[in-house]
Design a protein around this motif. Structure first.
Motif, PDB file in Angstrom:
ATOM      1  N   GLU A   3      -5.655  14.478  -5.413  1.00  0.00           N
ATOM      2  CA  GLU A   3      -5.328  14.123  -6.789  1.00  0.00           C
ATOM      3  C   GLU A   3      -3.983  13.392  -6.869  1.00  0.00           C
ATOM      4  O   GLU A   3      -3.846  12.399  -7.587  1.00  0.00           O
ATOM      5  N   ALA A   4      -3.019  13.839  -6.115  1.00  0.00           N
ATOM      6  CA  ALA A   4      -1.681  13.243  -6.152  1.00  0.00           C
ATOM      7  C   ALA A   4      -1.669  11.800  -5.671  1.00  0.00           C
ATOM      8  O   ALA A   4      -0.907  10.979  -6.172  1.00  0.00           O
ATOM      9  N   PHE A   5      -2.533  11.459  -4.698  1.00  0.00           N
ATOM     10  CA  PHE A   5      -2.543  10.115  -4.130  1.00  0.00           C
ATOM     11  C   PHE A   5      -3.718   9.268  -4.616  1.00  0.00           C
ATOM     12  O   PHE A   5      -3.939   8.176  -4.104  1.00  0.00           O
ATOM     13  N   ALA A   6      -4.458   9.743  -5.598  1.00  0.00           N
ATOM     14  CA  ALA A   6      -5.662   9.041  -6.076  1.00  0.00           C
ATOM     15  C   ALA A   6      -5.384   7.633  -6.582  1.00  0.00           C
ATOM     16  O   ALA A   6      -6.226   6.750  -6.444  1.00  0.00           O
ATOM     17  N   SER A   7      -4.215   7.391  -7.140  1.00  0.00           N
ATOM     18  CA  SER A   7      -3.931   6.063  -7.687  1.00  0.00           C
ATOM     19  C   SER A   7      -3.099   5.187  -6.746  1.00  0.00           C
ATOM     20  O   SER A   7      -2.775   4.052  -7.090  1.00  0.00           O
ATOM     21  N   LEU A  23      -1.519  19.064   7.935  1.00  0.00           N
ATOM     22  CA  LEU A  23      -2.610  18.116   7.666  1.00  0.00           C
ATOM     23  C   LEU A  23      -3.651  18.113   8.774  1.00  0.00           C
ATOM     24  O   LEU A  23      -3.306  18.009   9.956  1.00  0.00           O
ATOM     25  N   ILE A  24      -4.905  18.184   8.393  1.00  0.00           N
ATOM     26  CA  ILE A  24      -6.030  18.063   9.326  1.00  0.00           C
ATOM     27  C   ILE A  24      -6.674  16.691   9.159  1.00  0.00           C
ATOM     28  O   ILE A  24      -7.205  16.124  10.099  1.00  0.00           O
ATOM     29  N   SER A  25      -6.592  16.133   7.960  1.00  0.00           N
ATOM     30  CA  SER A  25      -7.188  14.840   7.636  1.00  0.00           C
ATOM     31  C   SER A  25      -6.255  14.069   6.698  1.00  0.00           C
ATOM     32  O   SER A  25      -5.494  14.669   5.944  1.00  0.00           O
ATOM     33  N   LEU A  26      -6.371  12.744   6.760  1.00  0.00           N
ATOM     34  CA  LEU A  26      -5.623  11.889   5.828  1.00  0.00           C
ATOM     35  C   LEU A  26      -6.568  11.277   4.798  1.00  0.00           C
ATOM     36  O   LEU A  26      -6.286  10.222   4.236  1.00  0.00           O
ATOM     37  N   SER A  27      -7.670  11.947   4.518  1.00  0.00           N
ATOM     38  CA  SER A  27      -8.682  11.422   3.594  1.00  0.00           C
ATOM     39  C   SER A  27      -8.127  11.175   2.195  1.00  0.00           C
ATOM     40  O   SER A  27      -8.670  10.377   1.443  1.00  0.00           O
ATOM     41  N   LEU A  32      -6.044   3.628  -0.633  1.00  0.00           N
ATOM     42  CA  LEU A  32      -4.982   2.692  -0.263  1.00  0.00           C
ATOM     43  C   LEU A  32      -5.611   1.367   0.172  1.00  0.00           C
ATOM     44  O   LEU A  32      -6.526   1.354   0.997  1.00  0.00           O
ATOM     45  N   THR A  33      -5.140   0.252  -0.372  1.00  0.00           N
ATOM     46  CA  THR A  33      -5.727  -1.052  -0.045  1.00  0.00           C
ATOM     47  C   THR A  33      -4.791  -1.956   0.743  1.00  0.00           C
ATOM     48  O   THR A  33      -5.258  -2.803   1.509  1.00  0.00           O
TER      49      THR A  33
END
Length: 132
Positions: A3-7, A23-27, A32-33
């Motif tokens: 949620e924090a990185f959704a935008s 962290l286990i994943s950076l999903s 990020l574009t």
């Protein structure tokens, strides 16, 4: 984190994930574009007129003891573009080198269509996946 990185879509300097053993994943970074990979944003006050911002390490994923997965770009979305700078993946003991190289091949477009430099490949292969 999702949620924090959704935008989050664009980073002007660099993305560094260092010593984040939780962290286990950076999903959570899947939206990020673009990573510009420069010291200063283009046309920012820190960049003098006519001066090109200097390159830096644009993407650094280092010393993440439990990291097992990176992220996939959502279907139909553009690949992550790294417009300048280098990539560094090192000492991620649970992240397979093949997974890193597959991510960079399938999910990322490097500046000017370049491939990985030999030094980037060597670091990926020699220092990741010890316990994977």
């Amino acid at each position: 984190l999702t949620e924090a990185f959704a935008s989050l879509r664009v980073i002007y300097r660099s993305l560094r994930v260092i010593r984040s053993d939780a962290l286990i994943s950076l999903s959570f970074l899947r939206h990020l574009t673009t990573i510009h990979g420069t010291e200063a944003a283009p046309n920012s006050p820190a960049t003098k007129p006519g001066e090109t911002p200097s390159e830096i390490t644009a993407l650094e994923i280092t010393w993440n003891g439990n990291l097992e997965d990176l992220w996939a770009v959502p279907p139909g979305a553009p690949k992550l573009k790294i417009l300048s700078g280098s990539v560094e993946f090192s000492v991620n003991s649970r992240l397979y080198p093949d997974k890193i190289q597959g991510f960079l091949k399938d999910e990322v477009v490097l500046a000017n269509g370049r491939g990985l430099m030999p030094s980037e490949i060597d670091l990926i292969v020699s220092s990741n996946g010890e316990y994977a």
